[in-house]
Write an enzyme that holds these catalytic residues in place. Structure first.
Site, PDB file in Angstrom:
ATOM      1  N   GLU A  32      14.803 -14.840  -1.203  1.00  0.00           N
ATOM      2  CA  GLU A  32      15.098 -15.987  -0.341  1.00  0.00           C
ATOM      3  C   GLU A  32      13.937 -16.981  -0.318  1.00  0.00           C
ATOM      4  O   GLU A  32      14.096 -18.110   0.149  1.00  0.00           O
ATOM      5  CB  GLU A  32      15.396 -15.528   1.086  1.00  0.00           C
TER       6      GLU A  32
ATOM      7  N   ASP B 190       0.828  -1.195   0.000  1.00  0.00           N
ATOM      8  CA  ASP B 190       0.000   0.000   0.000  1.00  0.00           C
ATOM      9  C   ASP B 190       0.869   1.254   0.000  1.00  0.00           C
ATOM     10  O   ASP B 190       1.834   1.354   0.766  1.00  0.00           O
ATOM     11  CB  ASP B 190      -0.895  -0.012   1.245  1.00  0.00           C
TER      12      ASP B 190
END
Length: 538
Positions: A263, A203
């Site tokens: 990752e 956001d």
């Protein structure tokens, strides 16, 4: 089985769920996480790829979850962490990805970080928010404005300083210039990745950093592209927002964020860009494969939807993006529903905009209820709960009209949304557009969405192909999508009169195209009815 492709997000269709308004499982009038889980089979039946969950975090709900009080907590009105785990598990079993809304630039003033920060100037969190001294006359530090109206500064009597808030005064801005803040934010994101979340909708992601010199924004008579708050009744649009957001330091943070997601193969991000030059910012934030995976702007969330505007918007972002990837949306929880904003609520127009949106190069966000063709709800002032609408009523009615509850069964109480009193009233005109009705209608908007998205999944050119626009008559669009193995030609008639296209000699109709596509093919000439669409192959 869940998809294994780490690039599943390219060309994906992401279904936005606003949990408060989706389905209420316990009768308190507010939709919740168990309610979303109960409707996952419906979502999967739409042939979408992922779900974007609007905020469910612990919050005082001054801005309905976009004011977070605990980045690792589930607010009790939505359930608990076990409910979220159950939702993720079932979604994955259905082949759906789960993306959650992250509000990073600001928190609630009830967050423990802010409570500590405002308690004095020498505590460990003293520099976790943006504090500034008053001017000698006691006035605000500079001319920055809040998106929700008024100055972006509020005086705090404890610290005897002003704090920055780009939105509500109860949403203080977090100080991303502090490396401890960045480390904590990334740790909180890792918390959700470890729980199996597949991605994040970020956001107001260009609001994270501010100019540490607090320089005044210069005036602006107009903005070049779509921004937020650009309405005549809101002075926010009267400034060039070059110092209070979209700062260059944000790029380094986005690289740190991308390194974290790398990752966790198969995870993704889509950033919300509300900026004066949103298309350039989208390009900057998604380039080189080391920042955001995707971004979307407010450009197709405005009232503008002419063929010329859409072509200009798409071609501009294509020219700027280069190796970046766009995400398109024509509706969400912040803007009037597209069936009212762009259309006269006719099913033909609504289906046309669906075909257009799902044929552009990029990924797509669909807001709950768009697949039903729901229009904007008209509410009385006494029913409003959105602080934005309450502030600017009646010139701007706020965001409640697009947030009213989903309609499931027309004969049930509150159209099957809740057995209690809903937090917003169910709009009377939505009852006859309920899921249960449209499920039984072969020509319904719901059926058109479901069929087209199933067909789209099998078209490589629509998922990942390049896009090229071709000359076409006024009020129309003609563009091709091309991969090594497939070339498609898409004709769109946005006008209320029939239109004829001259096509390349190799163009031909696709026999297995969905019923929402038609047109009269005569050799290299295509005739489309008003609000008609056709897809052929080259």
């Amino acid at each position: 089985m869940q998809q294994k492709d780490p690039d599943w997000w390219r060309g994906a269709v992401i279904y936005q769920v606003y949990p408060r308004s989706f389905y209420d499982s316990n009768g308190d009038g507010i939709g919740d996480l168990p309610g979303v889980t109960a409707k996952l089979d419906y979502i999967a039946s739409l042939n979408v790829d992922a779900i974007w969950l609007s905020p469910f975090f612990t919050s005082p709900m001054k801005d309905f979850g976009y004011d977070v009080a605990d980045y690792r907590g589930v607010d009790p009105i939505f359930g608990n962490i076990d409910d979220l785990d159950a939702l993720i598990t079932k979604a994955h079993d259905l082949g759906l990805k789960i993306m959650i809304d992250q509000v990073l630039s600001h928190s609630s003033d009830q967050h423990a970080w802010f409570v500590e920060s405002r308690s004095g100037r020498d505590n460990p969190k003293a520099d976790w928010y943006v504090w500034a001294e008053a001017k000698p006359d006691g006035s605000v530090p500079n001319n920055w404005l809040s998106v929700f109206g008024g100055p972006a500064w509020t005086w705090d009597t404890r610290r005897k300083q002003y704090y920055l808030h780009n939105f509500l005064s109860s949403q203080p801005d977090i100080n991303f210039h502090n490396p401890d803040v960045v480390a904590q934010v990334l740790s909180d994101i890792r918390f959700w990745l470890d729980r199996g979340v597949d991605g994040f909708r970020l956001d107001a992601i260009n609001f994270c950093f501010h100019d540490p010199e607090l320089r005044n924004n210069p005036p602006s008579e107009a903005v070049a592209e779509a921004s937020i708050g650009v309405r005549k009744e809101n002075p926010y649009g009267y400034q060039q927002h070059i110092y209070d957001k979209t700062r260059p330091e944000n790029l380094a943070f986005l690289k740190q964020l991308r390194s974290l997601l790398d990752e966790y193969p198969g995870t993704t991000t889509v950033g919300e860009i509300g900026d004066d030059n949103s298309l350039q910012t989208m390009a900057d934030y998604t380039s080189n494969g080391d920042k955001l995976h995707m971004a979307y702007s407010f450009d197709l969330l405005t009232e503008q939807h002419s063929a010329a505007f859409i072509r200009h918007t798409v071609e501009t972002i294509e020219n700027k993006l280069q190796d970046g990837w766009p995400c398109w949306a024509v509706g969400n929880h912040d803007v009037a529903r597209v069936a009212s904003r762009w259309a006269t609520r006719s099913p033909e127009q609504i289906k046309l905009y669906m075909v257009l949106l799902l044929s552009l190069r990029g990924s797509v966000c669909i807001y709950q209820g768009e697949e039903l063709g729901l229009g904007e709800a008209e509410l009385n002032y006494r029913d409003l709960v959105d602080p934005y609408g309450i502030r600017f009523w009646p010139e701007y009615k706020g965001r409640d009209g697009c947030r009213t509850p989903m309609v499931w069964h027309p004969e049930e109480q509150n159209a099957g949304f809740s057995s209690g009193t809903p937090w917003l009233p169910v709009y009377s005109e939505h009852y006859n557009m309920a899921v249960d009705i449209q499920e039984q209608q072969d020509e319904s908007v719901l059926h058109a969405y479901r069929t087209f998205m199933a067909w789209r999944r099998e078209q490589p050119a629509l998922l990942e192909g390049d896009i090229t626009f071709h000359n076409s008559p006024d009020n129309t669009l003609l563009f091709s999508r091309k991969t090594d193995g497939q070339q498609l030609l898409i004709g769109i008639n946005l006008g209320d009169q029939p239109a004829a296209f001259d096509l390349p000699a190799t163009a031909q109709r696709i026999d297995n195209a969905p019923a929402s596509l038609g047109g009269d093919w005569q050799g290299n000439r295509l005739e489309l009815p008003a609000f008609g669409a056709a897809i052929g192959q080259l």
